[in-house]
Design an enzyme around this catalytic site. Sequence first.
Site, PDB file in Angstrom:
ATOM      1  N   LYS A 135      -9.110  -0.455  -6.109  1.00 55.35           N
ATOM      2  CA  LYS A 135      -9.163   0.228  -4.818  1.00 55.35           C
ATOM      3  C   LYS A 135     -10.528   0.861  -4.593  1.00 55.35           C
ATOM      4  O   LYS A 135     -11.027   1.604  -5.434  1.00 55.35           O
ATOM      5  CB  LYS A 135      -8.078   1.305  -4.795  1.00 55.35           C
ATOM      6  CG  LYS A 135      -7.993   2.073  -3.493  1.00 55.35           C
ATOM      7  CD  LYS A 135      -7.461   1.209  -2.372  1.00 55.35           C
ATOM      8  CE  LYS A 135      -7.741   1.830  -1.024  1.00 55.35           C
ATOM      9  NZ  LYS A 135      -6.612   2.565  -0.470  1.00 55.35           N
ATOM     10  N   HIS A 163      -4.714  -0.604   5.679  1.00 54.13           N
ATOM     11  CA  HIS A 163      -4.287   0.209   6.832  1.00 54.13           C
ATOM     12  C   HIS A 163      -5.257   0.121   8.010  1.00 54.13           C
ATOM     13  O   HIS A 163      -5.831   1.118   8.421  1.00 54.13           O
ATOM     14  CB  HIS A 163      -4.003   1.663   6.452  1.00 54.13           C
ATOM     15  CG  HIS A 163      -5.042   2.373   5.622  1.00 54.13           C
ATOM     16  ND1 HIS A 163      -6.390   2.271   5.830  1.00 54.13           N
ATOM     17  CD2 HIS A 163      -4.904   3.225   4.561  1.00 54.13           C
ATOM     18  CE1 HIS A 163      -7.029   3.026   4.953  1.00 54.13           C
ATOM     19  NE2 HIS A 163      -6.159   3.607   4.170  1.00 54.13           N
ATOM     20  N   HIS A 200     -10.368   1.119   1.569  1.00 49.42           N
ATOM     21  CA  HIS A 200     -10.195   2.128   2.618  1.00 49.42           C
ATOM     22  C   HIS A 200     -11.445   2.021   3.483  1.00 49.42           C
ATOM     23  O   HIS A 200     -12.505   2.493   3.094  1.00 49.42           O
ATOM     24  CB  HIS A 200     -10.027   3.531   2.030  1.00 49.42           C
ATOM     25  CG  HIS A 200      -9.839   4.581   3.085  1.00 49.42           C
ATOM     26  ND1 HIS A 200      -8.662   5.247   3.281  1.00 49.42           N
ATOM     27  CD2 HIS A 200     -10.692   5.041   4.047  1.00 49.42           C
ATOM     28  CE1 HIS A 200      -8.786   6.082   4.305  1.00 49.42           C
ATOM     29  NE2 HIS A 200     -10.014   5.973   4.784  1.00 49.42           N
ATOM     30  N   ASP A 208       1.364   2.675   3.574  1.00 51.63           N
ATOM     31  CA  ASP A 208       0.515   3.848   3.365  1.00 51.63           C
ATOM     32  C   ASP A 208       1.354   5.120   3.410  1.00 51.63           C
ATOM     33  O   ASP A 208       0.866   6.168   3.832  1.00 51.63           O
ATOM     34  CB  ASP A 208      -0.638   3.903   4.369  1.00 51.63           C
ATOM     35  CG  ASP A 208      -1.701   4.912   3.966  1.00 51.63           C
ATOM     36  OD1 ASP A 208      -1.736   5.300   2.780  1.00 51.63           O
ATOM     37  OD2 ASP A 208      -2.488   5.324   4.838  1.00 51.63           O
ATOM     38  N   HIS A 267       0.873  -1.195   0.000  1.00 46.10           N
ATOM     39  CA  HIS A 267       0.000   0.000   0.000  1.00 46.10           C
ATOM     40  C   HIS A 267       0.900   1.232   0.000  1.00 46.10           C
ATOM     41  O   HIS A 267       1.438   1.625   1.028  1.00 46.10           O
ATOM     42  CB  HIS A 267      -0.905   0.016   1.237  1.00 46.10           C
ATOM     43  CG  HIS A 267      -1.863   1.171   1.251  1.00 46.10           C
ATOM     44  ND1 HIS A 267      -3.215   1.019   1.485  1.00 46.10           N
ATOM     45  CD2 HIS A 267      -1.688   2.501   1.067  1.00 46.10           C
ATOM     46  CE1 HIS A 267      -3.814   2.202   1.443  1.00 46.10           C
ATOM     47  NE2 HIS A 267      -2.896   3.130   1.192  1.00 46.10           N
ATOM     48  N   HIS A 307       1.592   5.333  -1.750  1.00 49.63           N
ATOM     49  CA  HIS A 307       1.242   6.486  -2.581  1.00 49.63           C
ATOM     50  C   HIS A 307       2.521   7.079  -3.150  1.00 49.63           C
ATOM     51  O   HIS A 307       3.412   7.484  -2.393  1.00 49.63           O
ATOM     52  CB  HIS A 307       0.527   7.557  -1.746  1.00 49.63           C
ATOM     53  CG  HIS A 307      -0.749   7.073  -1.141  1.00 49.63           C
ATOM     54  ND1 HIS A 307      -1.966   7.189  -1.773  1.00 49.63           N
ATOM     55  CD2 HIS A 307      -0.995   6.427   0.029  1.00 49.63           C
ATOM     56  CE1 HIS A 307      -2.915   6.655  -1.009  1.00 49.63           C
ATOM     57  NE2 HIS A 307      -2.349   6.183   0.089  1.00 49.63           N
TER      58      HIS A 307
HETATM   59  N1  LIG Z   1      -3.532   7.782   4.530  1.00 48.15           N
HETATM   60  C1  LIG Z   1      -3.673   9.081   4.406  1.00 48.15           C
HETATM   61  O1  LIG Z   1      -3.823   9.773   5.422  1.00 48.15           O
HETATM   62  N2  LIG Z   1      -3.658   9.676   3.193  1.00 48.15           N
HETATM   63  C2  LIG Z   1      -3.605   9.045   1.910  1.00 48.15           C
HETATM   64  C3  LIG Z   1      -4.913   8.471   1.492  1.00 48.15           C
HETATM   65  C4  LIG Z   1      -5.318   7.178   2.194  1.00 48.15           C
HETATM   66  O2  LIG Z   1      -4.608   6.184   2.197  1.00 48.15           O
HETATM   67  O3  LIG Z   1      -6.411   7.130   2.739  1.00 48.15           O
HETATM   68  C5  LIG Z   1      -3.124  10.073   0.887  1.00 48.15           C
HETATM   69  O4  LIG Z   1      -3.248   9.815  -0.316  1.00 48.15           O
HETATM   70  O5  LIG Z   1      -2.599  11.124   1.284  1.00 48.15           O
HETATM   71 ZN   LIG Z   2      -3.266   5.086   1.495  1.00 49.42          ZN
HETATM   72 ZN   LIG Z   3      -6.695   4.984   2.672  1.00 53.48          ZN
END
Ligand SMILES: NC(=O)N[C@@H](CC(=O)O)C(=O)O
Ligand SMILES: [Zn+2]
Ligand SMILES: [Zn+2]
Length: 344
Positions: free
Chosen positions: A99, A174, A136, A247, A13, A15
Site C-alpha cells: 500500500k 477509493h 491512496h 474503505d 479495501h 480497515h
Molecule cells: N478513508 C478514510 O477516510 N480513512 C482511512 C484511511 C484511508 O483510506 O485513506 C482510515 O484509516 O481511517
Molecule cells: Zn482506506
Molecule cells: Zn486511503
Amino acid sequence: MTSLTLTRPDDWHLHLRDDEALAAVVGASARQMGRAIIMPNLKPPVTTTEQALAYRERILAALPAGSAFEPLMTLYLTDRTPAEEIERAHASGLVQAVKLYPAGATTNSDSGVTDLRHCDEAIAAMARLGMPLLVHGEVTDAEIDIFDREAVFIERVMKPLLERHPTLRVVFEHITTADAAEFVTAAPANVAATITAHHLLYNRNHMLVGGIRPHYYCLPILKRERHRQALLAAATSGSPKFFLGTDSAPHAQGDKESACGCAGAYTAPAAIELYAEAFEEAGALDRLEGFASHFGPDFYGLPRNAESVTLVREPWQLPESLAYVGDARIVPLRAGETLAWKLA
Ligand SMILES: NC(=O)N[C@@H](CC(=O)O)C(=O)O
Ligand SMILES: [Zn+2]
Ligand SMILES: [Zn+2]
C-alpha cells in the site's frame, strides 16, 4: 426484483484496526465478505512481512467461531522499504499487495512515502513479481485544494509512476472523481480501481448542506454530483477494471463528532446493501455481481468465491450506534435510517 443471489463478495479495501477495535468490527465484514484486503495503516504501520503475518493471526483469532473469512494482508510502503522485504512478502503467499500512502495524506499515514523515487527498487521488485501496488491517490501539498488532490495526483504521481514501471499492477484505491475513472478506463489492463459505496451514493452536499455531517467525512473527500455520476457509470459499466472496496474505516463516535473529526466512514455493517442501493439507482442490479464478486479476484489472480449470498428487498433499520472500544460507540454510515435491501 425482490431477491438477488450472487457469488459471495469480497472487500478489496478494508480497515480492521487492531485489539479491541478489531474485535468489535471484524464480524461485520466476515458476515458479508469472503475475503478482504486488509489495510496496513495501524499505529505503528505494518511495514514488514513478519508484522503482517502476526496481524493476520490476530485477525483470525478475533473472528466469530466458524467464520471462513480470509484476511489478505498488505505491507505499508515507506521510503526505506527494501526490495528484499517485497520478496519476503511475496514468498509468504499471505501478503497480497503493498500500500502506498503519500506521507500525511490520511489517517495514520505519517510514515508514508515522501517521494516515490525513493521506492524505485521496491516497486521494481513488485513489478517483477506481479504484486499489486495499492495507491491512496491524493497529493498532500498544502497549496493544493482538498477537492483537487486526486486529479492532481494523476498528473504528478500516477502517470510518471506508470511511465517508469509500465507493467506494475496498480489499484487506484477509493476513486472519487471523473478524472480518476477516465484515467483508469483508458489505462492498460494492469491498472484497476476500487470504488466505495459511499462515493457511489453521496456527493459533497450530503456532507455539508443543512449542517456538517461528520460521518460523511472521509478521504478522499466526497466530490460534486458530476463525479458521483461518473463513478456510478464506471462501477456499473461491466468493466473488470472497477471492483468493490468499501474503505470501511472505523473511528469511535467521539473522534468523528468532534471539532477536528477523523476521516473515515464505517460502512461494513451494511456494505453490500449500500452497493445494491447504488446499483439499483443506476438500473444496473444485474451488474452488481461482476463488480462485487468477480472482477476483484480476477484482477488479483485468485479464485472467485464458491459460496453465494442472497439479498432480499426487505426494509430494515440500521442501529443508531454499535459497541466499539471500552465504553465508546461507533456510528455506522446511515445509522438509524432504513435500508431497502437486506442480506439474508
Ligand atoms: N478513508 C478514510 O477516510 N480513512 C482511512 C484511511 C484511508 O483510506 O485513506 C482510515 O484509516 O481511517
Ligand atoms: Zn482506506
Ligand atoms: Zn486511503
